[in-house]
Design a protein around this motif. Structure first.
Motif, PDB file in Angstrom:
ATOM      1  N   ARG A  19     -27.468 -34.607 -43.362  1.00  0.00           N
ATOM      2  CA  ARG A  19     -27.257 -33.289 -43.947  1.00  0.00           C
ATOM      3  C   ARG A  19     -25.779 -33.086 -44.280  1.00  0.00           C
ATOM      4  NH1 ARG A  19     -29.551 -28.689 -40.322  1.00  0.00           N
ATOM      5  NH2 ARG A  19     -27.551 -28.871 -39.277  1.00  0.00           N
ATOM      6  N   VAL A  22     -21.876 -27.737 -44.910  1.00  0.00           N
ATOM      7  CA  VAL A  22     -21.692 -26.554 -45.751  1.00  0.00           C
ATOM      8  C   VAL A  22     -21.089 -25.447 -44.906  1.00  0.00           C
ATOM      9  CG1 VAL A  22     -23.557 -27.066 -47.369  1.00  0.00           C
ATOM     10  CG2 VAL A  22     -24.070 -25.810 -45.291  1.00  0.00           C
ATOM     11  N   ALA A  24     -20.561 -21.829 -43.282  1.00  0.00           N
ATOM     12  CA  ALA A  24     -21.503 -20.831 -42.770  1.00  0.00           C
ATOM     13  C   ALA A  24     -21.656 -19.716 -43.798  1.00  0.00           C
ATOM     14  CB  ALA A  24     -20.999 -20.267 -41.450  1.00  0.00           C
ATOM     15  N   THR A  25     -22.868 -19.228 -43.938  1.00  0.00           N
ATOM     16  CA  THR A  25     -23.132 -18.158 -44.894  1.00  0.00           C
ATOM     17  C   THR A  25     -22.380 -16.893 -44.501  1.00  0.00           C
ATOM     18  OG1 THR A  25     -25.332 -19.046 -45.379  1.00  0.00           O
ATOM     19  CG2 THR A  25     -24.939 -16.745 -45.930  1.00  0.00           C
ATOM     20  N   GLU A 266     -36.271 -27.775 -44.675  1.00  0.00           N
ATOM     21  CA  GLU A 266     -34.934 -27.387 -44.217  1.00  0.00           C
ATOM     22  C   GLU A 266     -33.850 -27.820 -45.200  1.00  0.00           C
ATOM     23  OE1 GLU A 266     -32.034 -27.828 -40.297  1.00  0.00           O
ATOM     24  OE2 GLU A 266     -33.642 -29.263 -40.635  1.00  0.00           O
ATOM     25  N   ARG A 267     -33.958 -29.040 -45.695  1.00  0.00           N
ATOM     26  CA  ARG A 267     -32.935 -29.532 -46.627  1.00  0.00           C
ATOM     27  C   ARG A 267     -32.898 -28.695 -47.895  1.00  0.00           C
ATOM     28  NH1 ARG A 267     -33.175 -35.472 -49.441  1.00  0.00           N
ATOM     29  NH2 ARG A 267     -31.233 -35.324 -50.665  1.00  0.00           N
ATOM     30  N   GLN A 269     -33.926 -25.529 -48.078  1.00  0.00           N
ATOM     31  CA  GLN A 269     -33.437 -24.200 -47.688  1.00  0.00           C
ATOM     32  C   GLN A 269     -31.912 -24.180 -47.645  1.00  0.00           C
ATOM     33  OE1 GLN A 269     -34.783 -21.325 -47.407  1.00  0.00           O
ATOM     34  NE2 GLN A 269     -34.596 -20.372 -45.393  1.00  0.00           N
ATOM     35  N   ILE A 270     -31.297 -25.240 -47.141  1.00  0.00           N
ATOM     36  CA  ILE A 270     -29.829 -25.320 -47.091  1.00  0.00           C
ATOM     37  C   ILE A 270     -29.263 -25.310 -48.512  1.00  0.00           C
ATOM     38  CG2 ILE A 270     -27.899 -26.808 -46.459  1.00  0.00           C
ATOM     39  CD1 ILE A 270     -29.598 -27.706 -44.041  1.00  0.00           C
ATOM     40  N   GLN A 273     -29.579 -21.700 -49.996  1.00  0.00           N
ATOM     41  CA  GLN A 273     -28.624 -20.733 -49.471  1.00  0.00           C
ATOM     42  C   GLN A 273     -27.216 -21.014 -49.984  1.00  0.00           C
ATOM     43  OE1 GLN A 273     -29.521 -21.154 -45.310  1.00  0.00           O
ATOM     44  NE2 GLN A 273     -31.105 -19.583 -45.347  1.00  0.00           N
ATOM     45  N   ASP A 274     -26.861 -22.280 -50.104  1.00  0.00           N
ATOM     46  CA  ASP A 274     -25.566 -22.645 -50.672  1.00  0.00           C
ATOM     47  C   ASP A 274     -25.503 -22.190 -52.133  1.00  0.00           C
ATOM     48  OD1 ASP A 274     -23.100 -23.797 -51.153  1.00  0.00           O
ATOM     49  OD2 ASP A 274     -23.860 -25.843 -51.279  1.00  0.00           O
ATOM     50  N   HIS A 328     -26.167 -31.752 -52.909  1.00  0.00           N
ATOM     51  CA  HIS A 328     -27.072 -31.867 -51.761  1.00  0.00           C
ATOM     52  C   HIS A 328     -27.973 -33.096 -51.855  1.00  0.00           C
ATOM     53  CE1 HIS A 328     -26.418 -27.946 -49.657  1.00  0.00           C
ATOM     54  NE2 HIS A 328     -25.872 -27.658 -50.819  1.00  0.00           N
TER      55      HIS A 328
END
Length: 724
Positions: A19, A22, A24-25, A266-267, A269-270, A273-274, A328
Motif C-alpha cells: 500500500r 498517503v 491522513a485525511t 480497501e485499496r 477505498q484508499i 479518499q485520496d 495507486h
C-alpha cells in the motif's frame, strides 16, 4: 520476458502489492477550496469596487473592464506566489474530450539580467496556442494557424500541484483568429445565454417581474473501471484503445448481483479518499462514491453546480482520476465498454434550469398540476426532445459509446422521455383538455414499528429511459463515460431555448386574445402535447415491442451507431436551430461534424490494426505452441501404444485457422481508403470493419478457453476484474 511470464509476474506483483503512503485525511473545513481563487478569496484581496465588478460578471455574465482585469491579475499572482506557484496556464477544452494546457512562467528578465515575476491583466486575459494543431474541422490550416485562449472569469482559477512544483490554471475559451469557436466552452456559454433570454420571455409573460439570470445546472454521475497497472501494461489494447479487444467471459461475472453497492475493496477505498481530498481542495463537491454493477467498476457523483463550472470540474475530475489511479498502481478506464459481457460505463448528466428568484424551474413541487411555470418548462423539454432527438443522439455518438447504447445497463438509441406516473398523468390530462389533481406517492409503511414511515415518490424510476425526469431534474442517461458533458449540455440548453421561444410566441398570442393566464398555459401545452407527446414513454425501453412501436407508430428515430447518428449534425433543421439561437454558426457546426466523424473513423482503424497485430503476434503463437505441445505429447504416447483423444487439438487447430482467415479478411478490409464521402467511410467502418473485428475476436476468445492457461499471453478477465 514472454507474454505469459509477464502475465504471471503481474499477478505476483499484485498479490504482493504494498500500500502506498498517503497523508491522513484532513477535515473538509480545512481543505475545502484551498487551491481555488474563488469569489470568497477575491473578496478578501480585491477593492470593494473591483470585487463588485467581478461578482456581477460571475453572476450575470456582464462584461468586465480591462482595468479590473489588471487588478484581478495582480491579486491572483500574489495569491499564487504565496502558495509556491511558479507557472501559470490557460487551460482550455478543445474538441478532443480532454483538456489542453500551455504553461508559462511568472518570469521576465530586466536589463540588469535579474529575473522578476510578472503577470498583467493582458496575460490573464489572452493566450496564444496554435489553432491548427488541435481538431478544428478545417477552421484552421497549417498556414493559418493563429488561435487564442481567453480567460473565462465566470469559472474560478485554481492551482494544480505536483511533487516539485505548482501551476496556476486559468479556465479559458479557445477560438480561431477569425473568431470561430474551437472548443467546447464557447458553445456552452452561448447556449446558456440563449436559454436565459428565452426563459425570461416566458417568465415575463407569466407575470414574473424580478427575474435573476437563469443558469442550467449539472451533476454528472461518473462511472469507471480500475485495473491494476501491471495487467494494463501487459494489454496493448487497454494501453492504446482503452478497451479489451479480446477476452473470454469469466465463469463468474456480475450474475450474482453482489458487487453493486458492496463493500469497497480497501485499496480502492484508499484511492477514492485520496482522489476526493484533491477534489475538495479544488472546490469540486464530490458527494457519493460506491461500487457499480460490474466487478471492478465504481462510480463517483458530485453535487449540482452551474453548467459551465460543472463542465470544467468534470474535465478536471477525469484528469485527476487517471493520475491519482496511476499513483495507486491502477489504470482508470473511462471507456464506455472496456470489457465485453458485463456492464459498461456511462455518465448520467443530471440537468435542470433555474435562478435565484424563481428557483429550480424543473421542480414540480407537491402540486405540479398547479405549478404553471414548471408545466411550461417541462413541456418545453418534451417538445425539444421530440423535435431534436436526433441532435441529442448525435452529441453522444462515439465509437466507444456505440458498444454500450442499448445494452442491459444503458438506454436504447431511441430518444424518449420518461416522466413518471404522476407527471405522465398530468400531461395526458392536459392533452385530453382537462386537468385534475396530481396523484401522490403515499406513505411507505412496512409494518415494522422500528422503521420510520416516509413519503415515497409519486413515480418509480425507469433505468431503460435515455431521458428521464427524476424528481426535480432530467437525467440524460445515454451520455458516455469518456465524453465531455459540454456537448450534451449545449444540446439540452439549445433545444430548451428553442422550445421556450416557441412557447413564448404561442402564449403571448393567447394572452393577447384575452385568455386567462391558466387557460392560456393549458391551451399552449395541449397543442404541444398533441404534436410532441409521442416522445413520452414510461415502459420498457429495451423491449422489441417498444422499438417497433417507436419507429413505426410514433415516428421516432432508431440510430444504433455513430455512422447513423452523426450525419444529423448536417441536417438543415439542426443547422437552423444553432444559427437561430446564436450558439453555433453553420461553419462551426460543420467543423464539429468533421472532427467527430474523423475521430470515429480513426478510433475504429486503430482498433482494427490492434486486432490484427495482437492476433498475429500474441494469440497465434500461443495457439501454435499449444498445438505443437499436444502433437508432441500425442506422438510420444502413441509410441508407447497409448491412444490419445485428438478432439482438443482439432478444435484448437480449427479455431486458429478460422482466426487467421478472419484476420486476412480484416486486413483486406482496412486497406480500402477511397470513399465517396465521410458518411460512406463511417458506414463502412460500422457495417464492415466492426463485424470483421468481432469475427476475429470470436475465434480468439474460443482459443482462450482451449489453450493451456500457462501459455496464454494476455491477462484474463477473471484476473483483471477480480484481482485488486
Amino acid at each position: 520476458m514472454s507474454g505469459n511470464e509477464s502475465r504471471l509476474s503481474a499477478i505476483s506483483r499484485i498479490s504482493n502489492h504494498q500500500r502506498i503512503a498517503v497523508e491522513a485525511t484532513q477535515s473538509l473545513d480545512d481543505i475545502w477550496a484551498t487551491d481555488v481563487f474563488n469569489l470568497a478569496r477575491m473578496e478578501q484581496m480585491l477593492s470593494k469596487s473591483a470585487f463588485k465588478a467581478v461578482r456581477t460578471t460571475v453572476q450575470t455574465g456582464a462584461p468586465l473592464a480591462p482595468a479590473v482585469a489588471d487588478v484581478v491579475a495582480a491579486a491572483m499572482k500574489s495569491w499564487a506566489l504565496s502558495k509556491g506557484v511558479k507557472f501559470f496556464s490557460h487551460i482550455f477544452y478543445p474538441m478532443t474530450n480532454i483538456t489542453a494546457e500551455k504553461h508559462d512562467g511568472f518570469i521576465l528578465t530586466n536589463s540588469d539580467g535579474n529575473a522578476i515575476t510578472e503577470f498583467s491583466g493582458s496575460l490573464l486575459i489572452k493566450g496564444e496556442p496554435d489553432g491548427s494543431s488541435f481538431p478544428n474541422g478545417s477552421l484552421r490550416m497549417t498556414n493559418a494557424a493563429r488561435g487564442y485562449t481567453a480567460w473565462d472569469p465566470t469559472s474560478p482559477a485554481f492551482i494544480m500541484h505536483t511533487d516539485n512544483g505548482s501551476t496556476l490554471m486559468i479556465p479559458s475559451v479557445f477560438m480561431s483568429w477569425t473568431g470561430e469557436a474551437l472548443d467546447k466552452k464557447i458553445p456552452l456559454l452561448r447556449s446558456n445565454a440563449a436559454m436565459d433570454s428565452a426563459a425570461r420571455k416566458v417568465l415575463t409573460l407569466m407575470g414574473e417581474t424580478d427575474i435573476a439570470t437563469l443558469n442550467s445546472s449539472c451533476g454528472a454521475e461518473q462511472e469507471y473501471f480500475l485495473v491494476d497497472i501491471n495487467f494494463a501494461n501487459a494489454r496493448p489494447d487497454l494501453l492504446l484503445a482503452g478497451r479489451t479487444l479480446f477476452g473470454a467471459s469469466p465463469v463468474r461475472g456480475q450474475q450474482f448481483d453482489d458487487h453493486y453497492f458492496g463493500a469497497i475493496p480497501e485499496r480502492v477505498q484508499i484511492f477514492m479518499q485520496d482522489f476526493e481530498d484533491q477534489l475538495y481542495r479544488l472546490g469540486i463537491p464530490a458527494k457519493t462514491h460506491h461500487n457499480e454493477v460490474a466487478p471492478g467498476q465504481f462510480e463517483i457523483a458530485p453535487y449540482f453546480e452551474s453548467a459551465n463550472i460543472a463542465a470544467d470540474h468534470q474535465q478536471l475530475m477525469m484528469t485527476l482520476m487517471k493520475s491519482t489511479a496511476k499513483r495507486h498502481g491502477f489504470m482508470c478506464l473511462l471507456h464506455e465498454k472496456p470489457f465485453a459481457g458485463i456492464n459498461g460505463s456511462g455518465k448520467h448528466v443530471n440537468w435542470s434550469v433555474g435562478n435565484a428568484t424563481q428557483g429550480n424551474l424543473l421542480d414540480p413541487g407537491s402540486t405540479p398540476h398547479d405549478n404553471l411555470n414548471f408545466l411550461l418548462f417541462c413541456g418545453a423539454v418534451i417538445r425539444g426532445v421530440h423535435k431534436y432527438g436526433t441532435l441529442l443522439r448525435a452529441v453522444i455518438a462515439s465509437a466507444s459509446n456505440d458498444h454500450r447504447l442499448g445494452a442491459n445497463e444503458a438506454p436504447p438509441a431511441i430518444l424518449s422521455v420518461y416522466l413518471g406516473d404522476q407527471l405522465e398523468n398530468v400531461f395526458q390530462d392536459i392533452k385530453d383538455g382537462k386537468i385534475a389533481s396530481s396523484i401522490q406517492g403515499g406513505e411507505m409503511d412496512l409494518g415494522l414499528t422500528q422503521i420510520l414511515k416516509f413519503e415515497r415518490d409519486p413515480g418509480d424510476r425507469n433505468r431503460t429511459s435515455p431521458f428521464a425526469f427524476t424528481g426535480n431534474r432530467f437525467e440524460f442517461r445515454a451520455v458516455g463515460s469518456s465524453q465531455s458533458v459540454s456537448g450534451p449540455l449545449v444540446a439540452m440548453n439549445t433545444i430548451l431555448a428553442d422550445s421556450l421561444e416557441w412557447i413564448a410566441e404561442k402564449l403571448e398570442a393567447e394572452l393577447n386574445k384575452g385568455t386567462a393566464k391558466a387557460a392560456a398555459v393549458l391551451s399552449v401545452l395541449k397543442g404541444l402535447m398533441e404534436e410532441h407527446g409521442n416522445v413520452v414513454f414510461g415502459g420498457d425501453g429495451y423491449s422489441a415491442e417498444w422499438h417497433k412501436m417507436a419507429v413505426e407508430e410514433r415516428g421516432l428515430k432508431n440510430l444504433p451507431t455513430t455512422a447513423d447518428a452523426l450525419p444529423y449534425l448536417r441536417d438543415e433543421a439542426i443547422r437552423e436551430l444553432f444559427s437561430r439561437t446564436n450558439v453555433l454558426s453553420p461553419v462551426e457546426l460543420e467543423s464539429r461534424f468533421e472532427v467527430y466523424a474523423e475521430q470515429y473513423v480513426l478510433s475504429i482503424e486503430v482498433e482494427a490494426k490492434l486486432v490484427i497485430e495482437m492476433a498475429k503476434t500474441m494469440i497465434y503463437p500461443s495457439a501454435s505452441q499449444y498445438l505443437g505441445d499436444l502433437s508432441t505429447t500425442q506422438c510420444g504416447l502413441k509410441d508407447l501404444g497409448i491412444e490419445m483423444d485428438g478432439s482438443i487439438a482439432k478444435s484448437v487447430a480449427a479455431e486458429t485457422n478460422a482466426m487467421v482467415a478472419a484476420v486476412a479478411e480484416l486486413s483486406t478490409a482496412i486497406a480500402r481508403h477511397e470513399f465517396d464521402s465521410v458518411e460512406a467511410h463511417m458506414s463502412y467502418c460500422a457495417d464492415q470493419i466492426r463485424p470483421l473485428m468481432d469475427k476475429v475476436r470470436t475465434h480468439a476468445d474460443a482459443l482462450e478457453t482451449e489453450v493451456a492457461d500457462s501459455l496464454w499471453p494476455l491477462p484474463k478477465y477473471r484476473e483483471m476484474l477480480f484481482l485488486k
